[in-house]
Design a protein around this motif. Structure first.
Motif, PDB file in Angstrom:
ATOM      1  N   LEU A 166       0.824  -1.212   0.000  1.00 56.95           N
ATOM      2  CA  LEU A 166       0.000   0.000   0.000  1.00 56.95           C
ATOM      3  C   LEU A 166       0.854   1.256   0.000  1.00 56.95           C
ATOM      4  CD1 LEU A 166      -2.857  -0.998   2.464  1.00 56.95           C
ATOM      5  CD2 LEU A 166      -3.165  -0.223   0.115  1.00 56.95           C
ATOM      6  N   THR A 167       1.891   1.263   0.833  1.00 58.13           N
ATOM      7  CA  THR A 167       2.720   2.468   0.940  1.00 58.13           C
ATOM      8  C   THR A 167       3.567   2.701  -0.308  1.00 58.13           C
ATOM      9  OG1 THR A 167       4.402   1.165   2.127  1.00 58.13           O
ATOM     10  CG2 THR A 167       2.830   2.414   3.452  1.00 58.13           C
TER      11      THR A 167
ATOM     12  N   LEU B  67      -7.227  -6.146  -1.901  1.00 58.38           N
ATOM     13  CA  LEU B  67      -7.408  -5.956  -0.467  1.00 58.38           C
ATOM     14  C   LEU B  67      -8.721  -5.242  -0.156  1.00 58.38           C
ATOM     15  CD1 LEU B  67      -3.777  -5.032   0.616  1.00 58.38           C
ATOM     16  CD2 LEU B  67      -4.866  -7.265   0.417  1.00 58.38           C
ATOM     17  N   LEU B  68      -9.151  -4.348  -1.042  1.00 58.29           N
ATOM     18  CA  LEU B  68     -10.456  -3.708  -0.864  1.00 58.29           C
ATOM     19  C   LEU B  68     -11.561  -4.762  -0.889  1.00 58.29           C
ATOM     20  CD1 LEU B  68     -10.225  -0.468  -3.075  1.00 58.29           C
ATOM     21  CD2 LEU B  68     -10.261  -0.603  -0.582  1.00 58.29           C
ATOM     22  N   TYR B  69     -11.467  -5.690  -1.851  1.00 56.20           N
ATOM     23  CA  TYR B  69     -12.460  -6.760  -1.923  1.00 56.20           C
ATOM     24  C   TYR B  69     -12.384  -7.628  -0.671  1.00 56.20           C
ATOM     25  CZ  TYR B  69     -15.651 -10.131  -3.929  1.00 56.20           C
ATOM     26  OH  TYR B  69     -16.754 -10.918  -4.130  1.00 56.20           O
TER      27      TYR B  69
ATOM     28  N   ARG C  96     -12.698 -11.264  15.277  1.00 55.83           N
ATOM     29  CA  ARG C  96     -12.433 -11.994  14.044  1.00 55.83           C
ATOM     30  C   ARG C  96     -12.380 -11.048  12.846  1.00 55.83           C
ATOM     31  NH1 ARG C  96     -15.974 -16.181  16.420  1.00 55.83           N
ATOM     32  NH2 ARG C  96     -14.694 -18.011  16.851  1.00 55.83           N
ATOM     33  N   ILE C  97     -13.263 -10.048  12.836  1.00 58.79           N
ATOM     34  CA  ILE C  97     -13.268  -9.087  11.725  1.00 58.79           C
ATOM     35  C   ILE C  97     -11.965  -8.307  11.705  1.00 58.79           C
ATOM     36  CG2 ILE C  97     -14.345  -6.985  10.812  1.00 58.79           C
ATOM     37  CD1 ILE C  97     -17.018  -8.047  11.847  1.00 58.79           C
ATOM     38  N   PHE C  98     -11.559  -7.802  12.874  1.00 56.53           N
ATOM     39  CA  PHE C  98     -10.320  -7.024  12.937  1.00 56.53           C
ATOM     40  C   PHE C  98      -9.141  -7.955  13.203  1.00 56.53           C
ATOM     41  CE2 PHE C  98     -13.540  -3.807  13.655  1.00 56.53           C
ATOM     42  CZ  PHE C  98     -13.091  -2.787  12.828  1.00 56.53           C
ATOM     43  N   ASN C  99      -8.888  -8.825  12.199  1.00 55.92           N
ATOM     44  CA  ASN C  99      -7.794  -9.778  12.276  1.00 55.92           C
ATOM     45  C   ASN C  99      -6.505  -9.134  11.770  1.00 55.92           C
ATOM     46  OD1 ASN C  99      -8.083  -9.862   9.411  1.00 55.92           O
ATOM     47  ND2 ASN C  99      -9.789 -11.264   9.698  1.00 55.92           N
ATOM     48  N   PRO C 100      -5.351  -9.800  11.932  1.00 59.43           N
ATOM     49  CA  PRO C 100      -4.077  -9.194  11.526  1.00 59.43           C
ATOM     50  C   PRO C 100      -4.027  -8.695  10.080  1.00 59.43           C
ATOM     51  CG  PRO C 100      -3.647 -11.073  12.914  1.00 59.43           C
ATOM     52  CD  PRO C 100      -5.132 -11.066  12.674  1.00 59.43           C
ATOM     53  N   PRO C 101      -4.538  -9.455   9.078  1.00 57.31           N
ATOM     54  CA  PRO C 101      -4.503  -8.903   7.717  1.00 57.31           C
ATOM     55  C   PRO C 101      -5.269  -7.594   7.568  1.00 57.31           C
ATOM     56  CG  PRO C 101      -4.897 -11.259   7.647  1.00 57.31           C
ATOM     57  CD  PRO C 101      -5.020 -10.852   9.077  1.00 57.31           C
ATOM     58  N   LEU C 102      -6.440  -7.523   8.181  1.00 57.76           N
ATOM     59  CA  LEU C 102      -7.227  -6.296   8.083  1.00 57.76           C
ATOM     60  C   LEU C 102      -6.544  -5.159   8.841  1.00 57.76           C
ATOM     61  CD1 LEU C 102      -9.740  -5.015   6.949  1.00 57.76           C
ATOM     62  CD2 LEU C 102     -10.984  -5.718   9.005  1.00 57.76           C
ATOM     63  N   ILE C 103      -5.949  -5.470   9.989  1.00 59.75           N
ATOM     64  CA  ILE C 103      -5.214  -4.454  10.745  1.00 59.75           C
ATOM     65  C   ILE C 103      -4.020  -3.952   9.931  1.00 59.75           C
ATOM     66  CG2 ILE C 103      -3.780  -4.056  12.780  1.00 59.75           C
ATOM     67  CD1 ILE C 103      -5.659  -5.991  14.294  1.00 59.75           C
TER      68      ILE C 103
ATOM     69  N   PHE D  13      -3.826  -3.924   6.698  1.00 53.93           N
ATOM     70  CA  PHE D  13      -4.423  -3.102   5.645  1.00 53.93           C
ATOM     71  C   PHE D  13      -4.718  -1.692   6.164  1.00 53.93           C
ATOM     72  CE2 PHE D  13      -8.299  -1.527   3.546  1.00 53.93           C
ATOM     73  CZ  PHE D  13      -7.887  -1.503   2.229  1.00 53.93           C
ATOM     74  N   LEU D  14      -5.315  -1.604   7.351  1.00 57.53           N
ATOM     75  CA  LEU D  14      -5.680  -0.303   7.921  1.00 57.53           C
ATOM     76  C   LEU D  14      -4.440   0.517   8.283  1.00 57.53           C
ATOM     77  CD1 LEU D  14      -8.666  -1.416  10.199  1.00 57.53           C
ATOM     78  CD2 LEU D  14      -8.779  -0.239   7.988  1.00 57.53           C
TER      79      LEU D  14
END
Length: 316
Positions: free
Chosen positions: A56-57, A133-135, A170-177, A179-180
């Motif tokens: 992303l960066t 990642l958006l998907y 579960r929603i805020f798992n490491p991959p999503l974190i 990403f954020l």
């Protein structure tokens, strides 16, 4: 058109080669379910979050990221519409009552990481990762809320809220974190020190091969025996490879996005059934065997279907 088809085949063959390598290494006992679990832990908790931050960066500027945000509407709406259709189809087509929640989940939600990310990289290159990642963000949010809730309801003895602390974890798992964090760094226009960026990129490079190995090992462990096509399984394949991609394509006419983003979303929407569906079904006494069969066969079929889908999205 021929060039697109051949290029798509090349990309798919990369996935297929590593997939078969993982399959045969499992067959000859180099890999087993413990190794698969280890690979999955490394990918989900370490390599994928770091890969997301590095990608992303290095891919987006602040303006580009802000412009891409509205693209989230397409995966969210397409999955929700597909899920709603699946609920109706399950009743009209008389899908077995003990698997209706599972049916709706695997009809509409895709394996956006372990197959989707490697496939996206093979077909489009690194430039497609942010859109992938958006998907994934939409897919994982709906999975851990509506998807899991529906599977739990298949077992009438279970009682589970859609939104709970456990669900949010579960929603805020490491991959999503990851990403954020990557999004935050881009929006704040913060650049990582070179040694940190290069380290993240190096470890992130493990994501694709380990993810595909996991799928190959899972395919071997599940096997190809004792599976028969029935009405329910055919409907699941229709949802995975026809209905959800069509809804995604249709929405892109009403929500204008860059062509590459649209194409990535269509491909991601046609990925195979989520591996987690078998795990969750087993935990909550659902139809685990049906989920297992759908994962295995939809993964195999996706490799065959992708070149034709790539040609189709170039035409439309």
């Amino acid at each position: 058109m021929l060039y697109t088809f051949l290029n798509a085949i090349q990309g798919v063959l990369v996935i297929l080669f590593v997939l078969m390598l993982g399959y045969f290494l499992a067959k000859y006992r180099w890999f087993d379910s413990k190794v698969s679990d280890l690979f999955a832990k490394v990918v989900v908790n370490v390599s994928l979050p770091l890969y997301m931050i590095a990608n992303l960066t290095s891919t987006f500027t602040k303006n580009e990221l802000e412009h891409s945000a509205r693209g989230l509407l397409i995966p969210f709406l397409s999955i929700l519409l597909s899920y709603s259709m699946a609920v109706i189809i399950a009743r009209v087509a008389n899908v077995k009552a003990h698997r209706r929640g599972l049916f709706a989940a695997i009809f509409s939600l895709s394996n956006s990481i372990f197959v989707g990310l490697p496939m996206s990289l093979a077909l489009f290159g690194d430039v497609a990762t942010p859109y992938t990642l958006l998907y994934y963000m939409a897919n994982t949010t709906i999975w851990w809320t509506l998807g899991v809730y529906g599977i739990i309801r298949d077992n009438k003895t279970e009682n589970q809220k859609v939104l709970s602390i456990d669900t949010l974890k579960r929603i805020f798992n490491p991959p999503l974190i990851g990403f954020l964090i990557g999004v935050g760094l881009v929006l704040l226009q913060i650049k990582l020190p070179k040694f940190i960026f290069d380290s993240f990129k190096m470890v992130g490079g493990l994501t694709t091969p380990l993810s595909i190995f996991c799928v190959g090992i899972t395919m071997y462990e599940m096997g190809f025996k004792n599976f028969r096509f029935d009405k329910d399984s055919i409907l699941v394949f229709a949802g995975r490879f026809l209905v959800t991609p069509f809804i995604t394509w249709l929405l892109s006419h009403f929500i204008p996005v860059p062509k590459l983003m649209r194409d990535v979303f269509i491909i991601m929407s046609a990925m195979p059934v989520m591996v987690n569906s078998a795990i969750i079904s087993r935990v909550y006494n659902g139809d685990y065997e049906f989920a297992t069969a759908m994962i295995t066969y939809s993964t195999v079929f996706s490799v065959v279907i992708m070149p034709f889908l790539m040609v189709l999205i170039k035409i439309i």
